[in-house]
Design a protein around this motif. Sequence first.
Motif, short mmCIF file in Angstrom:
data_model
loop_
_atom_site.label_atom_id
_atom_site.label_comp_id
_atom_site.label_asym_id
_atom_site.label_seq_id
_atom_site.Cartn_x
_atom_site.Cartn_y
_atom_site.Cartn_z
N ILE A 1 85.51 48.53 35.90
CA ILE A 1 85.19 49.56 34.90
C ILE A 1 84.49 48.96 33.68
CG2 ILE A 1 87.15 50.96 35.61
CD1 ILE A 1 88.58 50.15 33.05
N THR B 1 83.34 55.58 30.67
CA THR B 1 84.48 54.83 31.19
C THR B 1 85.21 55.62 32.27
OG1 THR B 1 84.75 53.80 29.02
CG2 THR B 1 86.59 53.59 30.56
N SER C 1 83.52 55.35 35.52
CA SER C 1 83.80 54.06 36.16
C SER C 1 85.18 54.04 36.78
CB SER C 1 83.66 52.93 35.13
OG SER C 1 82.34 52.85 34.64
N GLY D 1 81.12 50.44 32.59
CA GLY D 1 81.25 51.70 31.88
C GLY D 1 81.67 51.50 30.43
#
Length: 552
Positions: free
Chosen positions: A478, A444, A447, A481
């Motif tokens: 995001i 994450t 991202s 991710g």
Amino acid sequence: MAPGEGFGRVRGLFASDDDQPSVAVVLLAAGVAAAVLSPLLWLFISASELALADALSLLTSETTTEVLVNSLALVGLVTGASIALGVPLAVLTVQTDLPFRRFWTVLAALPLVVPSYIGAFAYVSAFGPSGALPDLFAQYGLGFVNPYIPTVYGLGGTTLVLTLFTYPYVFLTTRASLLSFDTTQLEAARTLNHSYPQAFRRVILPQIAPGVTAGALLVALYTLSDFGTPAIMRLDVFTRVIYVELNSFGVGRSNATMLSIQLLAVTAVILSLESRVSGDTAAGYGTPSSVKTVVSLGPFRWLAAAVPAFVSLFTLALPVGILTMWLVRSGPGYSGGGLAFRPEFATNSAYVAVLTAAATVVLALPVAYYAGRSNSLLAKAVDRATYLGYAMPGVVLGLALVFFSSRWLLETFGANAARVVYQSLPLLVFAYVVRFLPQAVGSTRSSVLGVDRDLVGAARLLGEDPRGAFRRVTLPLISPGLVAGAALVFLTTMKELDTTLILHPTGFTTIVTYIWRVQEAGYYGRAALPALVLVAVSGLSMVPLLTRSDDA
């Protein structure tokens, strides 16, 4: 409250007027980090209850010394053997004209999909005293050979199995270093009449050393924290002895606590080495990935292909073949009575994995957003704190949460509170989250770092408030991710062994707890199907490698 207003408030936590994390998200991220670190608190509280003399006596006892020596010897042997196996395979698949290099690359990496305890189970069921190989010899009148079959138990067998299923860490990191190596330097060395071995030693090896070392440290960390393989191979290392002591009464819990402290100390040393190496892994690189052949094997091309083929025989063909044999074979291995595999075991595993994946992604979001949008020391500290749970061996985490739920809650809030929490599903999910949160945070955060802030600024210029900008711009960007992190956590949770054995609720049987129960009882046939299921599930994590096309 209007529909969607609650969600809007939640989204508002993740953005402020200058696209910097708000105070609320900082507090959320810090709270998540504190929760991840809390098991260490319970462990040290448990250790503090021991008298200093008793603690020193436990730490210097003959048993503790033997466990420490065994653990360090195992780590050293497995790490050295993994380097000896992984580096040559990386060189063969990157810098030579080995036939079908991509095929051998995939096969050399695939042992990572086999949980090491499944590999240990397969080797014991093949070469153990009651295994398939001795049975086969006896069936054909060759039983006299059985006494000469090397034992798979002890340090030798544990080293063999862990090496076969962890060397891909070294292989993959070394291969990545070789792909980024500037081959013009090698060509320059060759023009100075250096042979390839000389050029490799003087030019290539110094530059790929950080990658080799990074992989070796991953192997060392995995070996030190692994429980299943030493337990099956009957080698007394930290994890096995802690588990045995944890399940005993009286002084056993104290022994487990002190051994856990010692294990954490050794783990901290390895982590400190890893952090130093990771800071230098980019040294000497920066060129585009290259698979240009630098060594022609000539007439030995096909003979060289026997090397990865031989390795794959013992890492893939043998364990999968043994499990398949037990699956289709009738006999004593299937006479487990009430130990028959039931579909709800797989359902339980999937259910707890889904819960863990969802909880992990929710908790990873504030940490990843804060770490990706701020360069402050606090952001870095919060980000690194989440990785401590991943580095903490599962048996140590389990011990800490057992102390929290069965002792601290009991003494603080009474028996009812302890009964509700101890060996409950929420406690098990919490343990998984502590262990695997970095997997979701890492994907994450990457991202978040990839989101162009100009896009967020453009959304603001078009009249979106911080919440709207986050919802319309940041969150969609995001989300890959987040999904990748959730998938990785799901797959890892499915095969987690030691934490599950210690904390699973009574009567809540999963695939791994079932495999452990039947292998301890010697019913190998019963474990075949769930073990193959686990291997297949683990194999999904290798899809990115299988779909890569960076070489021919």
